[in-house]
Design an enzyme around this catalytic site. Structure first.
Site, mmCIF file in Angstrom:
data_model
loop_
_atom_site.group_PDB
_atom_site.id
_atom_site.type_symbol
_atom_site.label_atom_id
_atom_site.label_comp_id
_atom_site.label_asym_id
_atom_site.label_seq_id
_atom_site.Cartn_x
_atom_site.Cartn_y
_atom_site.Cartn_z
ATOM 1 N N HIS A 64 -1.825 -7.576 -0.440
ATOM 2 C CA HIS A 64 -0.854 -6.570 -0.909
ATOM 3 C C HIS A 64 -0.975 -5.293 -0.070
ATOM 4 C CE1 HIS A 64 -0.382 -9.201 -4.345
ATOM 5 N NE2 HIS A 64 -1.644 -9.045 -4.695
ATOM 6 N N HIS A 94 -6.476 2.778 0.155
ATOM 7 C CA HIS A 94 -5.546 1.781 0.673
ATOM 8 C C HIS A 94 -4.224 2.483 0.935
ATOM 9 C CE1 HIS A 94 -4.709 1.942 -3.640
ATOM 10 N NE2 HIS A 94 -3.468 1.748 -3.264
ATOM 11 N N HIS A 96 0.349 2.265 1.431
ATOM 12 C CA HIS A 96 1.642 1.610 1.190
ATOM 13 C C HIS A 96 2.544 2.103 2.316
ATOM 14 C CE1 HIS A 96 0.474 0.634 -3.063
ATOM 15 N NE2 HIS A 96 -0.266 1.721 -2.892
ATOM 16 N N GLU A 106 5.319 5.693 -1.974
ATOM 17 C CA GLU A 106 5.618 5.306 -3.373
ATOM 18 C C GLU A 106 6.198 6.519 -4.095
ATOM 19 O OE1 GLU A 106 2.039 2.964 -4.830
ATOM 20 O OE2 GLU A 106 3.611 1.502 -4.454
ATOM 21 N N HIS A 119 -3.635 6.144 -0.689
ATOM 22 C CA HIS A 119 -4.197 6.320 -2.029
ATOM 23 C C HIS A 119 -5.718 6.289 -1.972
ATOM 24 C CE1 HIS A 119 -0.230 4.851 -4.039
ATOM 25 N NE2 HIS A 119 -0.216 6.141 -3.707
ATOM 26 N N THR A 199 0.173 1.512 -9.516
ATOM 27 C CA THR A 199 1.540 1.252 -9.035
ATOM 28 C C THR A 199 1.757 -0.218 -8.682
ATOM 29 O OG1 THR A 199 1.005 1.622 -6.710
ATOM 30 C CG2 THR A 199 1.690 3.559 -8.008
ATOM 31 N N THR A 200 0.711 -1.037 -8.938
ATOM 32 C CA THR A 200 0.908 -2.469 -8.795
ATOM 33 C C THR A 200 0.346 -3.121 -10.053
ATOM 34 O OG1 THR A 200 -1.257 -3.107 -7.919
ATOM 35 C CG2 THR A 200 0.329 -2.259 -6.324
HETATM 36 N N1 LIG Z 1 -1.649 1.702 -5.900
HETATM 37 S S1 LIG Z 1 -2.739 2.151 -6.965
HETATM 38 O O1 LIG Z 1 -3.686 3.069 -6.359
HETATM 39 O O2 LIG Z 1 -2.061 2.692 -8.152
HETATM 40 C C1 LIG Z 1 -3.625 0.727 -7.508
HETATM 41 C C2 LIG Z 1 -2.926 -0.306 -8.102
HETATM 42 C C3 LIG Z 1 -3.638 -1.447 -8.575
HETATM 43 C C4 LIG Z 1 -5.007 -1.549 -8.435
HETATM 44 C C5 LIG Z 1 -5.677 -0.529 -7.800
HETATM 45 C C6 LIG Z 1 -4.994 0.616 -7.349
HETATM 46 C C7 LIG Z 1 -7.159 -0.660 -7.576
HETATM 47 C C8 LIG Z 1 -7.802 0.646 -7.872
HETATM 48 C C9 LIG Z 1 -7.910 0.725 -9.370
HETATM 49 C C10 LIG Z 1 -7.967 -0.677 -9.867
HETATM 50 C C11 LIG Z 1 -7.842 -1.556 -8.619
HETATM 51 C C12 LIG Z 1 -7.087 -2.832 -8.896
HETATM 52 C C13 LIG Z 1 -7.664 -3.416 -10.168
HETATM 53 C C14 LIG Z 1 -6.977 -3.347 -11.349
HETATM 54 C C15 LIG Z 1 -7.529 -3.864 -12.511
HETATM 55 C C16 LIG Z 1 -8.774 -4.477 -12.484
HETATM 56 C C17 LIG Z 1 -9.491 -4.531 -11.293
HETATM 57 C C18 LIG Z 1 -8.937 -3.972 -10.134
HETATM 58 CL CL1 LIG Z 1 -9.827 -4.019 -8.669
HETATM 59 N N2 LIG Z 1 -5.671 -2.689 -8.939
HETATM 60 ZN ZN LIG Z 2 -1.751 2.403 -4.055
#
Ligand SMILES: NS(=O)(=O)c1ccc2c(c1)[C@H]1CCC[C@H]1[C@@H](c1ccccc1Cl)N2
Ligand SMILES: [Zn+2]
Length: 261
Positions: A64, A94, A96, A106, A119, A199-200
């Site tokens: 992603h 990371h 986008h 975003e 981010h 945001t994902t």
């Molecule tokens: N674009 S963002 O910065 O809003 C974003 C979006 C999704 C996810 C993340 C960051 C990372 C950082 C926090 C959690 C981690 C991941 C995740 C979610 C739940 C459980 C474990 C993990 Cl690794 N998913």
């Molecule tokens: Zn992000």
């Protein structure tokens, strides 16, 4: 197994609500920041970013985005003050970005998109023992968003873009020592802040968003390196990793505060 979420026609942001109903929640991210509606809050303290002793562990492509992971065994790399009640520990950063420079960020500002958005993800290590615990907790996360536009070469980014060839494919990971994201910060730490979400997927509504007003500039060549990354792994048809951004979501009555006037 269900279709993995992504950014394509049939698994993209408009479909996420099917598997993740919170996508239609009351505090989703990103948002369009309408600067005239942002309220200057004199009680907001300056943001304190303490990245001096930061240990990078790895760089990887999760299909992603491209993610840089930091050693978070202690609180040597934290952000504090600003809108935060306690220090939050840096875990990963990371990006986008778009297929063209006209879009890719975003968050947007008065409807303007940037070419990319960095981010920097932090977790509340005062209240929670592990990142995974904080990642699902209501006051678990604080993410700094930094807009990226094309212009001059960014010396601090070369170490990163030069390493992208090692993580071209989904699932590839490489040791990545000695990178300090401090070099990616703009001069001004003026910011907007609001309560939002990942945001994902899983789109958890547990993020304190801190979006810096001043964008950083990277060169067209550096921007192009991002677009050489792939959504796909070695066995699949090549899918360039571009347009991995979610569009702005409804504000639903939230207030955006500004640290500056
Ligand atoms: N674009 S963002 O910065 O809003 C974003 C979006 C999704 C996810 C993340 C960051 C990372 C950082 C926090 C959690 C981690 C991941 C995740 C979610 C739940 C459980 C474990 C993990 Cl690794 N998913
Ligand atoms: Zn992000």
């Amino acid at each position: 197994t269900g279709l993995q979420w992504g950014y394509g026609e049939d698994n993209g942001p408009s479909e996420w609500h099917i598997d993740f109903p919170i996508a239609q929640g009351s505090r989703q991210s990103p948002i369009n920041i309408v600067t005239s509606d942002a309220v200057y809050d004199p009680d907001l303290l300056p943001l304190s970013i303490c990245y001096d002793s930061c240990t990078t562990l790895s760089i990887f492509n999760d299909g992603h985005s491209v993610i840089v992971e930091f050693d978070d065994v202690d609180s040597k790399t934290v952000i504090q003050s600003g809108p935060l009640q306690v220090p939050y520990r840096l875990k990963q950063c990371h990006f986008h970005w778009g297929g063209k420079n006209t879009h890719g960020s975003e968050h947007t500002v008065n409807g303007k998109s940037y070419a990319s958005e960095l981010h920097l993800v932090h977790w509340n290590a005062v209240k929670y023992k592990t990142f995974a615990e904080a990642a699902v907790a209501p006051d678990g996360l604080a993410v700094i968003g930094i807009f990226i536009e094309t212009g001059d070469d960014h010396p601090g980014l070369h170490q990163l873009t030069d390493a992208f060839y090692m993580v071209k494919f989904k699932g590839s990971k490489a040791v990545f020592p000695g990178f300090n994201p401090k070099s990616l910060l703009p001069k001004s730490l003026h910011y907007w802040t609001y309560p939002g979400s990942l945001t994902t997927p899983p789109l958890y509504e547990n993020v304190i968003w801190i979006v810096l007003k001043e964008p950083i500039k990277i060169s067209q060549k550096q921007m192009h390196r991002f677009r050489l990354l792939l959504f796909s792994n070695e066995d699949e048809d090549r899918l360039p990793m571009i347009d991995n951004f979610r569009p702005p979501q409804p504000l639903k009555g939230r207030k955006v505060r500004a640290s500056f006037c």
